[in-house]
Motif scaffolding. Structure first.
Motif, mmCIF file in Angstrom:
data_model
loop_
_atom_site.group_PDB
_atom_site.id
_atom_site.type_symbol
_atom_site.label_atom_id
_atom_site.label_comp_id
_atom_site.label_asym_id
_atom_site.label_seq_id
_atom_site.Cartn_x
_atom_site.Cartn_y
_atom_site.Cartn_z
ATOM 1 N N VAL A 54 0.832 -1.204 0.000
ATOM 2 C CA VAL A 54 0.000 0.000 0.000
ATOM 3 C C VAL A 54 0.870 1.258 0.000
ATOM 4 N N MET A 55 0.402 2.237 -0.753
ATOM 5 C CA MET A 55 1.052 3.549 -0.764
ATOM 6 C C MET A 55 -0.086 4.579 -0.714
ATOM 7 N N VAL A 56 0.125 5.658 0.033
ATOM 8 C CA VAL A 56 -0.884 6.709 0.124
ATOM 9 C C VAL A 56 -0.266 8.005 -0.375
ATOM 10 N N ILE A 57 -0.958 8.677 -1.277
ATOM 11 C CA ILE A 57 -0.487 9.988 -1.735
ATOM 12 C C ILE A 57 -1.509 11.005 -1.237
ATOM 13 N N ASN A 58 -1.065 11.863 -0.333
ATOM 14 C CA ASN A 58 -1.960 12.751 0.407
ATOM 15 C C ASN A 58 -3.097 11.908 1.010
ATOM 16 N N ASP A 59 -4.344 12.067 0.531
ATOM 17 C CA ASP A 59 -5.416 11.276 1.148
ATOM 18 C C ASP A 59 -5.865 10.095 0.282
ATOM 19 N N SER A 60 -5.204 9.865 -0.824
ATOM 20 C CA SER A 60 -5.635 8.779 -1.719
ATOM 21 C C SER A 60 -4.814 7.512 -1.466
ATOM 22 N N VAL A 61 -5.547 6.407 -1.300
ATOM 23 C CA VAL A 61 -4.894 5.128 -0.989
ATOM 24 C C VAL A 61 -4.774 4.305 -2.272
ATOM 25 N N TYR A 62 -3.585 3.759 -2.503
ATOM 26 C CA TYR A 62 -3.360 2.900 -3.668
ATOM 27 C C TYR A 62 -2.860 1.555 -3.169
ATOM 28 N N GLY A 63 -3.607 0.501 -3.534
ATOM 29 C CA GLY A 63 -3.238 -0.835 -3.060
ATOM 30 C C GLY A 63 -2.792 -1.739 -4.189
ATOM 31 N N SER A 64 -2.290 -2.921 -3.786
ATOM 32 C CA SER A 64 -1.796 -3.927 -4.728
ATOM 33 C C SER A 64 -0.881 -3.292 -5.767
ATOM 34 N N LEU A 65 0.000 -2.455 -5.307
ATOM 35 C CA LEU A 65 0.848 -1.676 -6.221
ATOM 36 C C LEU A 65 2.034 -2.466 -6.719
ATOM 37 N N ASN A 66 2.439 -2.168 -7.922
ATOM 38 C CA ASN A 66 3.761 -2.621 -8.359
ATOM 39 C C ASN A 66 4.559 -1.379 -8.746
ATOM 40 N N ARG A 67 5.816 -1.581 -9.055
ATOM 41 C CA ARG A 67 6.681 -0.427 -9.270
ATOM 42 C C ARG A 67 6.244 0.406 -10.467
ATOM 43 N N SER A 68 5.838 -0.249 -11.546
ATOM 44 C CA SER A 68 5.499 0.556 -12.725
ATOM 45 C C SER A 68 4.226 1.366 -12.490
ATOM 46 N N ARG A 69 3.286 0.796 -11.747
ATOM 47 C CA ARG A 69 2.056 1.566 -11.470
ATOM 48 C C ARG A 69 2.371 2.752 -10.548
ATOM 49 N N ALA A 70 3.259 2.538 -9.607
ATOM 50 C CA ALA A 70 3.623 3.637 -8.704
ATOM 51 C C ALA A 70 4.276 4.771 -9.495
ATOM 52 N N LEU A 71 5.169 4.425 -10.408
ATOM 53 C CA LEU A 71 5.841 5.478 -11.191
ATOM 54 C C LEU A 71 4.849 6.178 -12.119
ATOM 55 N N LYS A 72 3.872 5.414 -12.609
ATOM 56 C CA LYS A 72 2.855 6.027 -13.465
ATOM 57 C C LYS A 72 2.054 7.070 -12.669
ATOM 58 N N LEU A 73 1.754 6.749 -11.429
ATOM 59 C CA LEU A 73 1.024 7.715 -10.577
ATOM 60 C C LEU A 73 1.840 8.994 -10.402
ATOM 61 N N ILE A 74 3.143 8.836 -10.202
ATOM 62 C CA ILE A 74 4.022 10.010 -10.036
ATOM 63 C C ILE A 74 4.018 10.842 -11.322
ATOM 64 N N ASP A 75 4.158 10.144 -12.448
ATOM 65 C CA ASP A 75 4.201 10.853 -13.739
ATOM 66 C C ASP A 75 2.889 11.597 -13.994
ATOM 67 N N GLU A 76 1.773 10.967 -13.627
ATOM 68 C CA GLU A 76 0.472 11.625 -13.835
ATOM 69 C C GLU A 76 0.384 12.910 -13.015
ATOM 70 N N ILE A 77 0.850 12.839 -11.782
ATOM 71 C CA ILE A 77 0.825 14.053 -10.938
ATOM 72 C C ILE A 77 1.731 15.106 -11.550
ATOM 73 N N ARG A 78 2.913 14.703 -11.956
ATOM 74 C CA ARG A 78 3.865 15.670 -12.532
ATOM 75 C C ARG A 78 3.285 16.350 -13.759
ATOM 76 N N SER A 79 2.645 15.553 -14.614
ATOM 77 C CA SER A 79 2.136 16.190 -15.839
ATOM 78 C C SER A 79 0.947 17.095 -15.530
ATOM 79 N N ARG A 80 0.176 16.773 -14.490
ATOM 80 C CA ARG A 80 -0.905 17.672 -14.075
ATOM 81 C C ARG A 80 -0.364 18.986 -13.529
ATOM 82 N N GLU A 81 0.774 18.924 -12.880
ATOM 83 C CA GLU A 81 1.305 20.079 -12.158
ATOM 84 C C GLU A 81 2.243 20.948 -12.993
ATOM 85 N N THR A 82 2.623 20.457 -14.190
ATOM 86 C CA THR A 82 3.574 21.277 -14.957
ATOM 87 C C THR A 82 2.922 21.778 -16.246
#
Ligand code: FES
Length: 169
Positions: A141-169
């Motif tokens: 499990v990984m939580v980003i602010n208040d959102s919980v993400y379960g059954s994660l693997n590394r590529s899905r975690a990096l995809k979440l980071i990339d999605e946030i980055r592209s939203r913010e830039t």
């Protein structure tokens, strides 16, 4: 883990603290018993406890700086370094560990180039670790602010980071 106290603030940061302390003078009576609520108020507003704010709290309450610093560093809830807009919390509990949370954490540390507790240079992310979220069935499990993400693997975690980055830039 011992945390260094941030002393290095921009002019805007210093002004923000002055404004906050001004507000707190109206909200609090300056009693020593208000120390913890005052520290919590600063962290809620600024995201962490800068040295300047703790010195101001010492003045407001009449407590010694050593007492204020000592109390703040005693409690794990307080942070002493700025945090990113997104706080990524990776669970290191047993169930998550068994399902690869260590590898997940290493991947995030490598990708974001920060160690847990540090903020990324762009001010977007801080990685933290927690003992257990109580959602062990979803491990890892990984939580980003208040959102919980379960059954994660590394590529899905990096995809979440990339999605946030592209939203913010
Ligand atoms: S061990 Fe990770 S949520 Fe419980």
């Amino acid at each position: 883990m011992e945390q260094a106290i941030c002393e290095d603030l921009s002019i805007e940061g210093k002004l923000e603290i002055e404004h906050l302390i001004h507000e707190m003078r109206k909200e609090f009576k300056g009693r020593p018993s208000e120390l913890i609520p005052m520290l919590q108020r600063v962290q809620r507003t600024l995201g962490f406890l800068p040295e300047q704010a703790m010195l101001e709290i010492a003045r407001l309450t009449g407590l010694s700086a050593a007492k204020v610093f000592g109390t703040a560093t005693f409690y794990a809830q307080f942070r002493f370094q700025p945090v990113g807009k997104y706080i990524i919390r990776v669970c290191r509990g047993t169930a998550c560990h068994v399902k690869g949370s260590d590898r997940l954490l290493d991947t995030l540390v490598d990708y974001l180039k920060v160690v847990p507790g540090q903020m990324t240079e762009d001010g977007l992310f801080t990685i933290e670790t927690v003992a257990c979220f109580g959602s062990c069935a979803l491990a890892p499990v990984m939580v980003i602010n208040d959102s919980v993400y379960g059954s994660l693997n590394r590529s899905r975690a990096l995809k979440l980071i990339d999605e946030i980055r592209s939203r913010e830039t």
